[in-house]
Design a protein around this motif. Structure first.
Motif, PDB file in Angstrom:
ATOM      1  N   CYS A 115       0.810  -1.218   0.000  1.00 25.28           N
ATOM      2  CA  CYS A 115       0.000   0.000   0.000  1.00 25.28           C
ATOM      3  C   CYS A 115       0.843   1.268   0.000  1.00 25.28           C
ATOM      4  CB  CYS A 115      -0.912   0.014   1.226  1.00 25.28           C
ATOM      5  SG  CYS A 115      -2.219  -1.236   1.205  1.00 25.28           S
ATOM      6  N   GLU A 116       1.931   1.254   0.751  1.00 31.29           N
ATOM      7  CA  GLU A 116       2.726   2.461   0.937  1.00 31.29           C
ATOM      8  C   GLU A 116       3.852   2.619  -0.094  1.00 31.29           C
ATOM      9  OE1 GLU A 116       2.062   4.845   2.815  1.00 31.29           O
ATOM     10  OE2 GLU A 116       1.065   4.192   4.659  1.00 31.29           O
ATOM     11  N   ALA A 117       4.412   1.513  -0.557  1.00 33.69           N
ATOM     12  CA  ALA A 117       5.590   1.612  -1.428  1.00 33.69           C
ATOM     13  C   ALA A 117       5.637   0.503  -2.476  1.00 33.69           C
ATOM     14  CB  ALA A 117       6.860   1.564  -0.572  1.00 33.69           C
ATOM     15  N   GLY A 118       4.456   0.055  -2.900  1.00 34.20           N
ATOM     16  CA  GLY A 118       4.413  -1.041  -3.869  1.00 34.20           C
ATOM     17  C   GLY A 118       5.117  -0.740  -5.169  1.00 34.20           C
ATOM     18  N   ASN A 119       5.130   0.533  -5.577  1.00 32.88           N
ATOM     19  CA  ASN A 119       5.746   0.911  -6.852  1.00 32.88           C
ATOM     20  C   ASN A 119       7.165   1.465  -6.675  1.00 32.88           C
ATOM     21  OD1 ASN A 119       5.104   3.303  -5.608  1.00 32.88           O
ATOM     22  ND2 ASN A 119       4.211   4.265  -7.428  1.00 32.88           N
ATOM     23  N   GLN A 120       7.703   1.338  -5.459  1.00 33.93           N
ATOM     24  CA  GLN A 120       9.044   1.852  -5.181  1.00 33.93           C
ATOM     25  C   GLN A 120      10.101   0.761  -5.358  1.00 33.93           C
ATOM     26  OE1 GLN A 120       9.529   5.395  -4.162  1.00 33.93           O
ATOM     27  NE2 GLN A 120       7.574   5.143  -5.240  1.00 33.93           N
ATOM     28  N   GLU A 121      11.352   1.188  -5.383  1.00 33.55           N
ATOM     29  CA  GLU A 121      12.448   0.223  -5.468  1.00 33.55           C
ATOM     30  C   GLU A 121      12.491  -0.628  -4.207  1.00 33.55           C
ATOM     31  OE1 GLU A 121      16.457   1.899  -4.714  1.00 33.55           O
ATOM     32  OE2 GLU A 121      15.434   3.843  -4.819  1.00 33.55           O
ATOM     33  N   LYS A 122      13.230  -1.719  -4.283  1.00 32.44           N
ATOM     34  CA  LYS A 122      13.278  -2.648  -3.158  1.00 32.44           C
ATOM     35  C   LYS A 122      13.753  -1.972  -1.877  1.00 32.44           C
ATOM     36  CE  LYS A 122      14.692  -7.350  -2.023  1.00 32.44           C
ATOM     37  NZ  LYS A 122      15.442  -8.551  -2.477  1.00 32.44           N
ATOM     38  N   LYS A 123      14.734  -1.107  -1.977  1.00 29.48           N
ATOM     39  CA  LYS A 123      15.255  -0.414  -0.804  1.00 29.48           C
ATOM     40  C   LYS A 123      14.155   0.397  -0.130  1.00 29.48           C
ATOM     41  CE  LYS A 123      18.992   2.690   0.643  1.00 29.48           C
ATOM     42  NZ  LYS A 123      20.137   3.513   0.179  1.00 29.48           N
ATOM     43  N   GLY A 124      13.313   1.044  -0.943  1.00 29.91           N
ATOM     44  CA  GLY A 124      12.208   1.822  -0.395  1.00 29.91           C
ATOM     45  C   GLY A 124      11.185   0.938   0.290  1.00 29.91           C
ATOM     46  N   LYS A 125      10.956  -0.243  -0.253  1.00 33.13           N
ATOM     47  CA  LYS A 125      10.022  -1.195   0.359  1.00 33.13           C
ATOM     48  C   LYS A 125      10.543  -1.650   1.722  1.00 33.13           C
ATOM     49  CE  LYS A 125       8.057  -3.283  -3.874  1.00 33.13           C
ATOM     50  NZ  LYS A 125       8.682  -2.428  -4.911  1.00 33.13           N
ATOM     51  N   ILE A 126      11.825  -2.003   1.772  1.00 37.38           N
ATOM     52  CA  ILE A 126      12.410  -2.468   3.026  1.00 37.38           C
ATOM     53  C   ILE A 126      12.395  -1.347   4.063  1.00 37.38           C
ATOM     54  CG2 ILE A 126      14.534  -3.289   4.122  1.00 37.38           C
ATOM     55  CD1 ILE A 126      15.212  -4.728   1.517  1.00 37.38           C
ATOM     56  N   ALA A 127      12.618  -0.112   3.617  1.00 41.48           N
ATOM     57  CA  ALA A 127      12.615   1.034   4.550  1.00 41.48           C
ATOM     58  C   ALA A 127      11.254   1.184   5.230  1.00 41.48           C
ATOM     59  CB  ALA A 127      12.982   2.311   3.801  1.00 41.48           C
ATOM     60  N   VAL A 128      10.171   0.983   4.491  1.00 42.96           N
ATOM     61  CA  VAL A 128       8.826   1.051   5.080  1.00 42.96           C
ATOM     62  C   VAL A 128       8.684  -0.017   6.159  1.00 42.96           C
ATOM     63  CG1 VAL A 128       6.368   0.659   4.643  1.00 42.96           C
ATOM     64  CG2 VAL A 128       7.694   2.100   3.089  1.00 42.96           C
ATOM     65  N   ALA A 129       9.142  -1.217   5.843  1.00 40.48           N
ATOM     66  CA  ALA A 129       9.089  -2.307   6.830  1.00 40.48           C
ATOM     67  C   ALA A 129       9.936  -1.967   8.047  1.00 40.48           C
ATOM     68  CB  ALA A 129       9.576  -3.607   6.191  1.00 40.48           C
ATOM     69  N   ASN A 130      11.092  -1.354   7.826  1.00 38.68           N
ATOM     70  CA  ASN A 130      11.959  -0.960   8.946  1.00 38.68           C
ATOM     71  C   ASN A 130      11.261   0.013   9.882  1.00 38.68           C
ATOM     72  OD1 ASN A 130      15.081  -0.906   7.008  1.00 38.68           O
ATOM     73  ND2 ASN A 130      14.011  -2.597   8.020  1.00 38.68           N
ATOM     74  N   VAL A 131      10.520   0.979   9.324  1.00 40.62           N
ATOM     75  CA  VAL A 131       9.788   1.947  10.153  1.00 40.62           C
ATOM     76  C   VAL A 131       8.775   1.221  11.036  1.00 40.62           C
ATOM     77  CG1 VAL A 131       8.054   3.788  10.110  1.00 40.62           C
ATOM     78  CG2 VAL A 131      10.104   3.968   8.687  1.00 40.62           C
ATOM     79  N   ILE A 132       8.026   0.294  10.450  1.00 40.36           N
ATOM     80  CA  ILE A 132       7.027  -0.469  11.214  1.00 40.36           C
ATOM     81  C   ILE A 132       7.706  -1.205  12.368  1.00 40.36           C
ATOM     82  CG2 ILE A 132       5.288  -2.290  11.128  1.00 40.36           C
ATOM     83  CD1 ILE A 132       4.503   0.109   9.467  1.00 40.36           C
ATOM     84  N   MET A 133       8.778  -1.906  12.037  1.00 42.65           N
ATOM     85  CA  MET A 133       9.470  -2.714  13.044  1.00 42.65           C
ATOM     86  C   MET A 133      10.190  -1.842  14.067  1.00 42.65           C
ATOM     87  SD  MET A 133      10.761  -5.734  10.459  1.00 42.65           S
ATOM     88  CE  MET A 133      11.431  -6.804  11.739  1.00 42.65           C
ATOM     89  N   ASN A 134      10.674  -0.675  13.657  1.00 40.27           N
ATOM     90  CA  ASN A 134      11.281   0.262  14.607  1.00 40.27           C
ATOM     91  C   ASN A 134      10.266   0.720  15.642  1.00 40.27           C
ATOM     92  OD1 ASN A 134      13.740   0.112  13.319  1.00 40.27           O
ATOM     93  ND2 ASN A 134      13.566   2.093  12.282  1.00 40.27           N
ATOM     94  N   ARG A 135       9.042   0.937  15.189  1.00 42.20           N
ATOM     95  CA  ARG A 135       7.995   1.377  16.122  1.00 42.20           C
ATOM     96  C   ARG A 135       7.694   0.290  17.158  1.00 42.20           C
ATOM     97  NH1 ARG A 135       3.375   5.179  13.383  1.00 42.20           N
ATOM     98  NH2 ARG A 135       4.775   6.641  12.318  1.00 42.20           N
ATOM     99  N   VAL A 136       7.716  -0.946  16.722  1.00 41.55           N
ATOM    100  CA  VAL A 136       7.460  -2.056  17.644  1.00 41.55           C
ATOM    101  C   VAL A 136       8.495  -2.065  18.764  1.00 41.55           C
ATOM    102  CG1 VAL A 136       7.366  -4.571  17.872  1.00 41.55           C
ATOM    103  CG2 VAL A 136       6.319  -3.471  15.889  1.00 41.55           C
ATOM    104  N   GLU A 137       9.727  -1.717  18.434  1.00 37.30           N
ATOM    105  CA  GLU A 137      10.820  -1.760  19.415  1.00 37.30           C
ATOM    106  C   GLU A 137      11.020  -0.437  20.148  1.00 37.30           C
ATOM    107  OE1 GLU A 137      12.372  -4.492  20.171  1.00 37.30           O
ATOM    108  OE2 GLU A 137      11.300  -5.651  18.653  1.00 37.30           O
TER     109      GLU A 137
END
Length: 251
Positions: A115-137
Protein backbone atom coordinates in the motif's frame (compact mmCIF):
# COMPACT_ATOMS: atom_id res chain seq x y z
CA UNK A 1 44.49 -61.03 17.83
CA UNK A 2 42.85 -61.18 14.43
CA UNK A 3 39.42 -61.17 16.07
CA UNK A 4 40.27 -57.99 17.94
CA UNK A 5 41.33 -56.25 14.74
CA UNK A 6 38.22 -57.40 12.89
CA UNK A 7 35.94 -56.20 15.68
CA UNK A 8 37.67 -52.83 15.75
CA UNK A 9 37.42 -52.60 11.95
CA UNK A 10 33.74 -53.38 12.15
CA UNK A 11 33.16 -50.63 14.72
CA UNK A 12 35.02 -48.12 12.58
CA UNK A 13 32.86 -49.07 9.61
CA UNK A 14 29.75 -48.64 11.79
CA UNK A 15 30.96 -45.19 12.76
CA UNK A 16 31.50 -44.21 9.13
CA UNK A 17 28.12 -45.59 8.14
CA UNK A 18 26.36 -43.81 11.03
CA UNK A 19 28.00 -40.47 10.20
CA UNK A 20 27.10 -40.73 6.53
CA UNK A 21 23.62 -41.84 7.44
CA UNK A 22 23.12 -38.75 9.60
CA UNK A 23 24.43 -36.48 6.84
CA UNK A 24 22.03 -38.07 4.38
CA UNK A 25 19.18 -37.65 6.84
CA UNK A 26 20.03 -34.00 7.50
CA UNK A 27 20.16 -33.17 3.80
CA UNK A 28 16.89 -34.94 3.03
CA UNK A 29 18.52 -37.40 0.60
CA UNK A 30 16.42 -40.11 -1.04
CA UNK A 31 16.55 -43.87 -0.65
CA UNK A 32 19.01 -44.24 -3.53
CA UNK A 33 21.70 -42.28 -1.67
CA UNK A 34 21.15 -44.33 1.48
CA UNK A 35 21.58 -47.47 -0.61
CA UNK A 36 24.90 -46.15 -1.93
CA UNK A 37 26.14 -45.54 1.63
CA UNK A 38 25.12 -49.08 2.63
CA UNK A 39 26.94 -50.50 -0.41
CA UNK A 40 30.10 -48.61 0.54
CA UNK A 41 29.93 -50.04 4.06
CA UNK A 42 29.42 -53.58 2.80
CA UNK A 43 32.43 -53.24 0.51
CA UNK A 44 34.65 -52.17 3.44
CA UNK A 45 34.44 -55.46 5.37
CA UNK A 46 35.66 -58.64 3.57
CA UNK A 47 33.10 -61.41 3.30
CA UNK A 48 35.55 -63.84 4.82
CA UNK A 49 35.93 -61.69 7.93
CA UNK A 50 33.22 -63.48 9.91
CA UNK A 51 34.59 -66.97 9.24
CA UNK A 52 38.14 -65.92 10.05
CA UNK A 53 36.97 -64.30 13.29
CA UNK A 54 35.26 -67.49 14.43
CA UNK A 55 38.37 -69.54 13.84
CA UNK A 56 40.79 -67.14 15.50
CA UNK A 57 38.57 -66.59 18.52
CA UNK A 58 39.85 -69.84 19.92
CA UNK A 59 43.35 -68.37 20.19
CA UNK A 60 42.31 -65.74 22.78
CA UNK A 61 42.50 -66.49 26.47
CA UNK A 62 40.15 -65.11 29.11
CA UNK A 63 42.26 -62.02 29.87
CA UNK A 64 42.51 -61.08 26.20
CA UNK A 65 38.76 -61.51 25.75
CA UNK A 66 38.12 -59.28 28.78
CA UNK A 67 40.49 -56.63 27.40
CA UNK A 68 38.79 -56.78 24.03
CA UNK A 69 35.36 -56.45 25.66
CA UNK A 70 36.48 -53.33 27.52
CA UNK A 71 37.76 -51.75 24.31
CA UNK A 72 34.50 -52.56 22.54
CA UNK A 73 32.52 -50.91 25.35
CA UNK A 74 34.75 -47.82 25.17
CA UNK A 75 34.44 -47.60 21.40
CA UNK A 76 30.68 -48.01 21.58
CA UNK A 77 30.54 -45.15 24.12
CA UNK A 78 32.58 -42.91 21.81
CA UNK A 79 30.37 -43.90 18.88
CA UNK A 80 27.19 -43.11 20.80
CA UNK A 81 28.56 -39.73 21.91
CA UNK A 82 29.62 -38.90 18.34
CA UNK A 83 26.22 -39.76 16.90
CA UNK A 84 24.42 -37.78 19.63
CA UNK A 85 26.58 -34.73 18.97
CA UNK A 86 26.03 -35.06 15.22
CA UNK A 87 22.25 -35.28 15.64
CA UNK A 88 22.18 -32.29 18.02
CA UNK A 89 24.30 -30.18 15.67
CA UNK A 90 22.09 -31.10 12.72
CA UNK A 91 18.91 -30.18 14.59
CA UNK A 92 20.40 -26.85 15.73
CA UNK A 93 21.52 -26.02 12.19
CA UNK A 94 18.09 -26.79 10.76
CA UNK A 95 16.35 -24.75 13.48
CA UNK A 96 18.66 -21.82 12.76
CA UNK A 97 17.41 -21.83 9.17
CA UNK A 98 13.77 -21.52 10.21
CA UNK A 99 12.24 -18.05 9.91
CA UNK A 100 11.88 -16.19 13.19
CA UNK A 101 8.53 -14.67 12.22
CA UNK A 102 5.02 -15.92 11.65
CA UNK A 103 3.16 -16.08 8.37
CA UNK A 104 0.68 -13.59 9.84
CA UNK A 105 3.46 -11.09 10.50
CA UNK A 106 4.72 -11.57 6.94
CA UNK A 107 1.22 -10.97 5.57
CA UNK A 108 0.59 -7.75 7.51
CA UNK A 109 4.03 -6.35 6.69
CA UNK A 110 3.94 -7.27 2.99
CA UNK A 111 0.50 -5.72 2.58
CA UNK A 112 1.41 -2.40 4.20
CA UNK A 113 4.52 -2.28 2.01
CA UNK A 114 2.27 -2.89 -1.01
CA UNK A 115 0.00 0.00 0.00
CA UNK A 116 2.73 2.46 0.94
CA UNK A 117 5.59 1.61 -1.43
CA UNK A 118 4.41 -1.04 -3.87
CA UNK A 119 5.75 0.91 -6.85
CA UNK A 120 9.04 1.85 -5.18
CA UNK A 121 12.45 0.22 -5.47
CA UNK A 122 13.28 -2.65 -3.16
CA UNK A 123 15.26 -0.41 -0.80
CA UNK A 124 12.21 1.82 -0.40
CA UNK A 125 10.02 -1.20 0.36
CA UNK A 126 12.41 -2.47 3.03
CA UNK A 127 12.61 1.03 4.55
CA UNK A 128 8.83 1.05 5.08
CA UNK A 129 9.09 -2.31 6.83
CA UNK A 130 11.96 -0.96 8.95
CA UNK A 131 9.79 1.95 10.15
CA UNK A 132 7.03 -0.47 11.21
CA UNK A 133 9.47 -2.71 13.04
CA UNK A 134 11.28 0.26 14.61
CA UNK A 135 8.00 1.38 16.12
CA UNK A 136 7.46 -2.06 17.64
CA UNK A 137 10.82 -1.76 19.42
CA UNK A 138 10.68 1.96 20.23
CA UNK A 139 9.89 3.34 23.67
CA UNK A 140 8.14 6.27 21.98
CA UNK A 141 5.53 3.88 20.56
CA UNK A 142 5.35 1.86 23.76
CA UNK A 143 1.62 1.32 23.24
CA UNK A 144 2.32 -1.03 20.31
CA UNK A 145 4.19 -4.30 20.73
CA UNK A 146 3.46 -6.18 17.50
CA UNK A 147 3.64 -5.50 13.77
CA UNK A 148 -0.14 -5.68 13.52
CA UNK A 149 -0.62 -3.18 16.34
CA UNK A 150 1.87 -0.78 14.79
CA UNK A 151 0.08 -0.91 11.42
CA UNK A 152 -3.42 -0.50 12.89
CA UNK A 153 -2.33 2.15 15.39
CA UNK A 154 -5.05 4.81 15.57
CA UNK A 155 -5.09 5.64 19.27
CA UNK A 156 -2.49 7.88 20.87
CA UNK A 157 -1.79 10.17 17.92
CA UNK A 158 -4.60 9.18 15.59
CA UNK A 159 -4.35 7.32 12.31
CA UNK A 160 -0.73 6.50 11.49
CA UNK A 161 -0.92 4.89 8.04
CA UNK A 162 -3.45 6.35 5.65
CA UNK A 163 -4.25 3.18 3.63
CA UNK A 164 -5.38 1.34 6.77
CA UNK A 165 -8.40 3.48 7.70
CA UNK A 166 -11.17 5.39 5.98
CA UNK A 167 -13.63 7.81 7.56
CA UNK A 168 -17.27 6.77 7.80
CA UNK A 169 -19.94 8.74 9.69
CA UNK A 170 -17.22 10.84 11.26
CA UNK A 171 -15.25 7.86 12.55
CA UNK A 172 -12.19 6.04 11.32
CA UNK A 173 -12.83 2.44 10.24
CA UNK A 174 -10.86 -0.29 8.48
CA UNK A 175 -13.92 -1.44 6.54
CA UNK A 176 -13.53 -0.57 2.90
CA UNK A 177 -9.96 0.63 3.37
CA UNK A 178 -7.37 -0.02 0.70
CA UNK A 179 -5.31 -2.03 3.19
CA UNK A 180 -8.20 -4.41 3.89
CA UNK A 181 -8.65 -4.93 0.14
CA UNK A 182 -4.96 -5.75 -0.25
CA UNK A 183 -5.13 -8.18 2.68
CA UNK A 184 -8.02 -9.98 0.96
CA UNK A 185 -6.05 -10.09 -2.27
CA UNK A 186 -3.08 -11.57 -0.41
CA UNK A 187 -5.18 -14.16 1.41
CA UNK A 188 -7.18 -15.33 -1.60
CA UNK A 189 -4.49 -15.00 -4.25
CA UNK A 190 -7.02 -13.32 -6.53
CA UNK A 191 -5.43 -10.42 -8.40
CA UNK A 192 -7.31 -8.30 -10.92
CA UNK A 193 -4.14 -7.50 -12.85
CA UNK A 194 -0.94 -9.42 -13.48
CA UNK A 195 1.14 -6.47 -12.34
CA UNK A 196 -0.58 -6.56 -8.95
CA UNK A 197 0.62 -10.11 -8.33
CA UNK A 198 4.14 -9.24 -9.46
CA UNK A 199 4.14 -6.19 -7.22
CA UNK A 200 2.96 -8.25 -4.26
CA UNK A 201 5.75 -10.77 -4.85
CA UNK A 202 8.25 -7.92 -4.59
CA UNK A 203 6.64 -6.69 -1.38
CA UNK A 204 6.72 -10.16 0.14
CA UNK A 205 10.41 -10.50 -0.72
CA UNK A 206 11.15 -7.12 0.89
CA UNK A 207 9.12 -8.01 4.00
CA UNK A 208 11.03 -11.27 4.40
CA UNK A 209 14.37 -9.49 4.21
CA UNK A 210 13.27 -6.95 6.81
CA UNK A 211 11.93 -9.67 9.11
CA UNK A 212 15.23 -11.51 8.77
CA UNK A 213 17.15 -8.42 9.90
CA UNK A 214 17.82 -6.36 6.78
CA UNK A 215 17.97 -2.62 7.55
CA UNK A 216 18.38 0.28 5.14
CA UNK A 217 17.58 3.08 7.62
CA UNK A 218 18.55 3.84 11.21
CA UNK A 219 16.70 2.28 14.15
CA UNK A 220 15.60 5.75 15.27
CA UNK A 221 13.60 6.42 12.10
CA UNK A 222 9.92 6.15 13.00
CA UNK A 223 8.21 8.14 10.25
CA UNK A 224 8.04 8.58 6.50
CA UNK A 225 5.98 10.62 4.06
CA UNK A 226 6.02 12.03 0.55
CA UNK A 227 6.44 15.68 1.57
CA UNK A 228 10.15 15.61 0.95
CA UNK A 229 10.85 19.38 0.75
CA UNK A 230 8.77 20.41 3.76
CA UNK A 231 9.99 17.51 5.89
CA UNK A 232 13.60 18.23 4.99
CA UNK A 233 13.15 21.80 6.22
CA UNK A 234 11.59 20.63 9.51
CA UNK A 235 14.34 18.09 10.10
CA UNK A 236 17.05 20.66 9.36
CA UNK A 237 15.49 23.12 11.80
CA UNK A 238 15.39 20.48 14.52
CA UNK A 239 18.80 19.05 13.67
CA UNK A 240 17.20 15.68 12.98
CA UNK A 241 18.58 13.20 10.48
CA UNK A 242 16.63 11.96 7.48
CA UNK A 243 17.01 9.79 4.39
CA UNK A 244 15.29 10.13 1.04
CA UNK A 245 14.56 6.89 -0.79
CA UNK A 246 12.50 7.09 -3.93
CA UNK A 247 9.34 9.12 -3.34
CA UNK A 248 9.58 9.02 0.46
CA UNK A 249 11.58 10.78 3.12
CA UNK A 250 12.33 8.71 6.22
CA UNK A 251 13.14 10.38 9.52
Amino acid sequence: MKLKKLVLMGLVCCTVFASKGMAVFAEGADAQVLEEVQTEQDATVPESGADEAVGSGQELDGAAMEELADEVVNLMSVLESSITSSVSATIENEQAKLPKYTQEELMYLACIIYCEAGNQEKKGKIAVANVIMNRVESDIFDHVTTIKEAIYDCERWGRQFSPVYVKSNGKWTTKGSNYEKVLTMYQTGNYDKEWQEEQMEGCIAAAKEALEGKKVIDDSYLYFNMGISSTKAKCNNKGASYTVIGCHIFY
